[in-house]
Design a protein around this motif. Structure first.
Motif, PDB file in Angstrom:
ATOM      1  N   PHE A 293      53.022  18.801 -76.540  1.00 29.83           N
ATOM      2  CA  PHE A 293      52.035  19.815 -76.949  1.00 29.83           C
ATOM      3  C   PHE A 293      52.817  21.035 -77.403  1.00 29.83           C
ATOM      4  N   ASN A 294      52.155  21.931 -78.139  1.00 31.15           N
ATOM      5  CA  ASN A 294      52.888  23.113 -78.586  1.00 31.15           C
ATOM      6  C   ASN A 294      52.073  24.393 -78.428  1.00 31.15           C
ATOM      7  N   SER A 295      52.767  25.487 -78.661  1.00 23.56           N
ATOM      8  CA  SER A 295      52.140  26.786 -78.533  1.00 23.56           C
ATOM      9  C   SER A 295      51.879  27.274 -79.959  1.00 23.56           C
ATOM     10  N   ASN A 296      50.636  27.136 -80.406  1.00 27.91           N
ATOM     11  CA  ASN A 296      50.348  27.430 -81.819  1.00 27.91           C
ATOM     12  C   ASN A 296      49.104  28.304 -81.959  1.00 27.91           C
ATOM     13  N   ARG A 297      48.913  28.827 -83.160  1.00 24.36           N
ATOM     14  CA  ARG A 297      47.749  29.656 -83.453  1.00 24.36           C
ATOM     15  C   ARG A 297      47.202  29.228 -84.798  1.00 24.36           C
ATOM     16  N   HIS A 298      45.910  28.949 -84.866  1.00 21.91           N
ATOM     17  CA  HIS A 298      45.289  28.646 -86.149  1.00 21.91           C
ATOM     18  C   HIS A 298      44.883  29.938 -86.846  1.00 21.91           C
ATOM     19  N   LEU A 299      45.078  29.972 -88.148  1.00 26.84           N
ATOM     20  CA  LEU A 299      44.653  31.124 -88.941  1.00 26.84           C
ATOM     21  C   LEU A 299      43.930  30.576 -90.174  1.00 26.84           C
ATOM     22  N   ASN A 300      42.665  30.950 -90.327  1.00 24.94           N
ATOM     23  CA  ASN A 300      41.867  30.462 -91.462  1.00 24.94           C
ATOM     24  C   ASN A 300      41.448  31.671 -92.292  1.00 24.94           C
TER      25      ASN A 300
ATOM     26  N   LEU B   7      56.695  20.713 -73.696  1.00 22.24           N
ATOM     27  CA  LEU B   7      56.407  21.732 -74.697  1.00 22.24           C
ATOM     28  C   LEU B   7      57.379  21.520 -75.849  1.00 22.24           C
ATOM     29  N   ARG B   8      56.842  21.362 -77.043  1.00 18.05           N
ATOM     30  CA  ARG B   8      57.680  21.066 -78.215  1.00 18.05           C
ATOM     31  C   ARG B   8      57.550  22.168 -79.241  1.00 18.05           C
ATOM     32  N   ASP B   9      58.471  22.163 -80.234  1.00 16.48           N
ATOM     33  CA  ASP B   9      58.245  23.032 -81.389  1.00 16.48           C
ATOM     34  C   ASP B   9      57.550  22.200 -82.473  1.00 16.48           C
ATOM     35  N   SER B  10      57.395  22.778 -83.651  1.00 17.48           N
ATOM     36  CA  SER B  10      56.605  22.101 -84.687  1.00 17.48           C
ATOM     37  C   SER B  10      57.266  20.818 -85.179  1.00 17.48           C
ATOM     38  N   LEU B  11      58.583  20.716 -85.031  1.00 14.46           N
ATOM     39  CA  LEU B  11      59.290  19.526 -85.507  1.00 14.46           C
ATOM     40  C   LEU B  11      59.676  18.602 -84.349  1.00 14.46           C
ATOM     41  N   TYR B  12      59.012  18.775 -83.232  1.00  9.96           N
ATOM     42  CA  TYR B  12      59.164  17.924 -82.046  1.00  9.96           C
ATOM     43  C   TYR B  12      60.499  18.075 -81.323  1.00  9.96           C
ATOM     44  N   ASN B  13      61.183  19.204 -81.524  1.00 12.18           N
ATOM     45  CA  ASN B  13      62.305  19.496 -80.630  1.00 12.18           C
ATOM     46  C   ASN B  13      61.701  19.872 -79.287  1.00 12.18           C
ATOM     47  N   GLU B  14      62.311  19.367 -78.210  1.00  8.16           N
ATOM     48  CA  GLU B  14      61.738  19.596 -76.880  1.00  8.16           C
ATOM     49  C   GLU B  14      62.183  20.962 -76.361  1.00  8.16           C
ATOM     50  N   LEU B  15      61.239  21.845 -76.053  1.00 10.61           N
ATOM     51  CA  LEU B  15      61.576  23.200 -75.606  1.00 10.61           C
ATOM     52  C   LEU B  15      61.607  23.288 -74.088  1.00 10.61           C
TER      53      LEU B  15
ATOM     54  N   VAL C 195      58.119  26.769-100.491  1.00  7.87           N
ATOM     55  CA  VAL C 195      59.397  26.854 -99.774  1.00  7.87           C
ATOM     56  C   VAL C 195      59.958  28.274 -99.904  1.00  7.87           C
ATOM     57  N   GLU C 196      59.917  28.780-101.130  1.00 11.18           N
ATOM     58  CA  GLU C 196      60.458  30.121-101.407  1.00 11.18           C
ATOM     59  C   GLU C 196      59.773  31.199-100.544  1.00 11.18           C
ATOM     60  N   TYR C 197      58.470  31.063-100.340  1.00 10.73           N
ATOM     61  CA  TYR C 197      57.741  32.101 -99.605  1.00 10.73           C
ATOM     62  C   TYR C 197      57.640  31.830 -98.099  1.00 10.73           C
ATOM     63  N   GLY C 198      58.262  30.762 -97.642  1.00 13.84           N
ATOM     64  CA  GLY C 198      58.393  30.623 -96.183  1.00 13.84           C
ATOM     65  C   GLY C 198      57.581  29.545 -95.510  1.00 13.84           C
ATOM     66  N   VAL C 199      56.915  28.671 -96.283  1.00 14.77           N
ATOM     67  CA  VAL C 199      56.196  27.563 -95.629  1.00 14.77           C
ATOM     68  C   VAL C 199      57.235  26.571 -95.108  1.00 14.77           C
ATOM     69  N   ASP C 200      57.107  26.213 -93.827  1.00 14.46           N
ATOM     70  CA  ASP C 200      58.081  25.299 -93.227  1.00 14.46           C
ATOM     71  C   ASP C 200      57.615  23.845 -93.273  1.00 14.46           C
ATOM     72  N   SER C 201      56.335  23.628 -92.957  1.00 17.43           N
ATOM     73  CA  SER C 201      55.833  22.255 -92.997  1.00 17.43           C
ATOM     74  C   SER C 201      54.379  22.267 -93.455  1.00 17.43           C
TER      75      SER C 201
ATOM     76  N   GLY D   4      53.767  34.459 -77.222  1.00 21.95           N
ATOM     77  CA  GLY D   4      54.775  33.388 -77.221  1.00 21.95           C
ATOM     78  C   GLY D   4      54.505  32.233 -78.169  1.00 21.95           C
ATOM     79  N   VAL D   5      53.550  32.426 -79.095  1.00 24.86           N
ATOM     80  CA  VAL D   5      53.238  31.345 -80.040  1.00 24.86           C
ATOM     81  C   VAL D   5      54.438  31.060 -80.950  1.00 24.86           C
ATOM     82  N   LYS D   6      54.676  29.765 -81.221  1.00 22.68           N
ATOM     83  CA  LYS D   6      55.851  29.385 -82.025  1.00 22.68           C
ATOM     84  C   LYS D   6      55.465  28.879 -83.422  1.00 22.68           C
TER      85      LYS D   6
END
Ligand code: V47
Length: 354
Positions: free
Chosen positions: A47-54, A342-350, A158-164, A96-98
């Motif tokens: 699971f991860n620590s995330n925030r939705h923004l619409n 607790l993972r990050d967005s690319l499934y690295n284990e935190l 990519v240029e403006y910072g989108v990671d995935s 602490g959202v990642k």
């Protein structure tokens, strides 16, 4: 070779096998799906620590299943300004959202620069915050509006910072069903092409499937196989996310809704069909926390994250408007005999809680 032999030998399953998986004994299905998830991830549940923004709900398209976009049933149009968006992001980061997961409706009034400036402002203030943004449906919408190629837009992202990229907009790939439920939206082959182009850049994304509406089992298997074919070539899908259809405040009339059994079967079938995708996500916002954790016995290994505020599924009746705390995941996962990770967005284990 019959289906059970194939499952025993971990052979790749074809279309007919996929359909048959729904017919075999429920607990036999669960046994093989669980074996597959445990071979990959043992008892870990991610699971991860995330925030939705619409940022906006004003949409030029009318998807029959959608209750989020402003329409006759939802007259409250909005478009957030940068200050409002940054205050949401500031708040999330102080908790602490990642990851910030940004999805908008297809708002023809907003410029391309408006989208890019959201990403730019977030990255300038929080360089380490992972931005997961722009579904393939949004990419297609923007490309058509601004008369550019998919690759040109992906380069800008990519240029403006989108990671995935998130997995939204996939719905159901079967052309007839798609035409009925979301006419005019990105076509199936275009959705797949956009993700494959993104993966070619060494970037990752997810894939969703909206199920439990007018589609049948054959449509679900076809959907999974189309994703599996791309993944064979690109390897860029991190997670497959079956989204349980929510039925309120929208224009899609569905007579019969799924029960827990068919939802769990679908997670299990996804795990077994998608042998080349590392993670199967039981997204708690559409399945509830209880079913999402039970899904871990049926092949899933991920429950998504804290979300903060959920606007898409909750508009259609899901009880997911308010997010969860990290402790909610830890408690429910431990009580169910699994190991919370607790993972990050690319499934690295935190952090592993044991
Ligand atoms: O594509 C819209 C779905 C999706 C309804 O990538 C509905 O990690 C159920 O894609 N009932 C957007 N679902 C959300 C999405 C997502 C969510 C969580 C994680 C990730 C990820 C991606 O929401 C849309 C559509 O399929 N949706 N209306 C509804 N009534």
């Amino acid at each position: 070779m019959n289906l059970i032999e194939k499952l025993e030998n971990e052979e790749r399953l074809d279309f007919d096998d996929g359909v048959k998986l729904y017919e075999i004994d429920f607990f036999t299905l669960a046994k093989y799906a669980k074996r597959s998830r445990e071979k990959r991830w043992s008892k870990k549940v991610f699971f991860n620590s995330n925030r939705h923004l619409n940022p906006t709900n004003i949409c030029q398209d009318v998807c029959k299943f959608c209750a989020f976009s402003a329409s006759r049933k939802n007259p409250n149009q909005y478009t957030l300004d940068y200050e409002e968006m940054m205050s949401i992001v500031d708040n999330a980061c102080s908790n602490g959202v990642k990851e910030i997961h940004i999805v908008s409706a297809h708002n023809a009034n907003m410029s391309l620069e408006w989208y890019f400036d959201i990403f730019k402002k977030i990255k300038e203030r929080y360089p380490f915050l992972h931005i997961k943004a722009l579904t393939a449906a949004e990419v297609h919408f923007l490309v058509k509006k601004h008369k550019m190629s998919y690759n040109e837009l992906l380069t800008k992202m990519v240029e403006y910072g989108v990671d995935s990229m998130p997995g939204g907009g996939a719905e159901i790939f079967d052309e007839k069903v798609r035409e009925y439920i979301c006419k005019g939206k990105v076509k199936s082959n275009e959705w797949l092409e956009i993700h494959e182009l993104w993966h070619k850049r060494g970037r990752y994304s997810n894939a969703t499937m909206l199920f439990g509406h007018i589609e049948n089992i054959e449509h679900r298997i076809d959907h999974m196989i189309r994703i599996r074919d791309v993944q064979d070539r690109s390897g860029g899908f991190n997670a497959f996310i079956p989204l349980v259809y929510q039925r309120e405040n929208n224009y899609l009339k569905v007579e019969k809704f799924l029960g827990a059994k068919e939802i769990l079967q679908t997670y299990a079938v996804s795990r077994l069909m998608l042998d080349n995708i590392p993670h199967i996500k039981a997204y708690w916002a559409t399945s509830t926390m209880n079913l999402a954790v039970l899904a871990q016995e049926f092949g899933a290994d991920d429950m998504d994250g804290t979300i903060g505020k959920e606007s898409i599924q909750s508009a259609a009746g899901a009880k997911s408007g308010h997010g969860k705390e990290l402790q909610d995941f830890i408690d429910v996962i431990i009580t169910s005999g699994f190991i919370p990770v607790l993972r990050d967005s690319l499934y690295n284990e935190l952090e592993i809680y044991s």
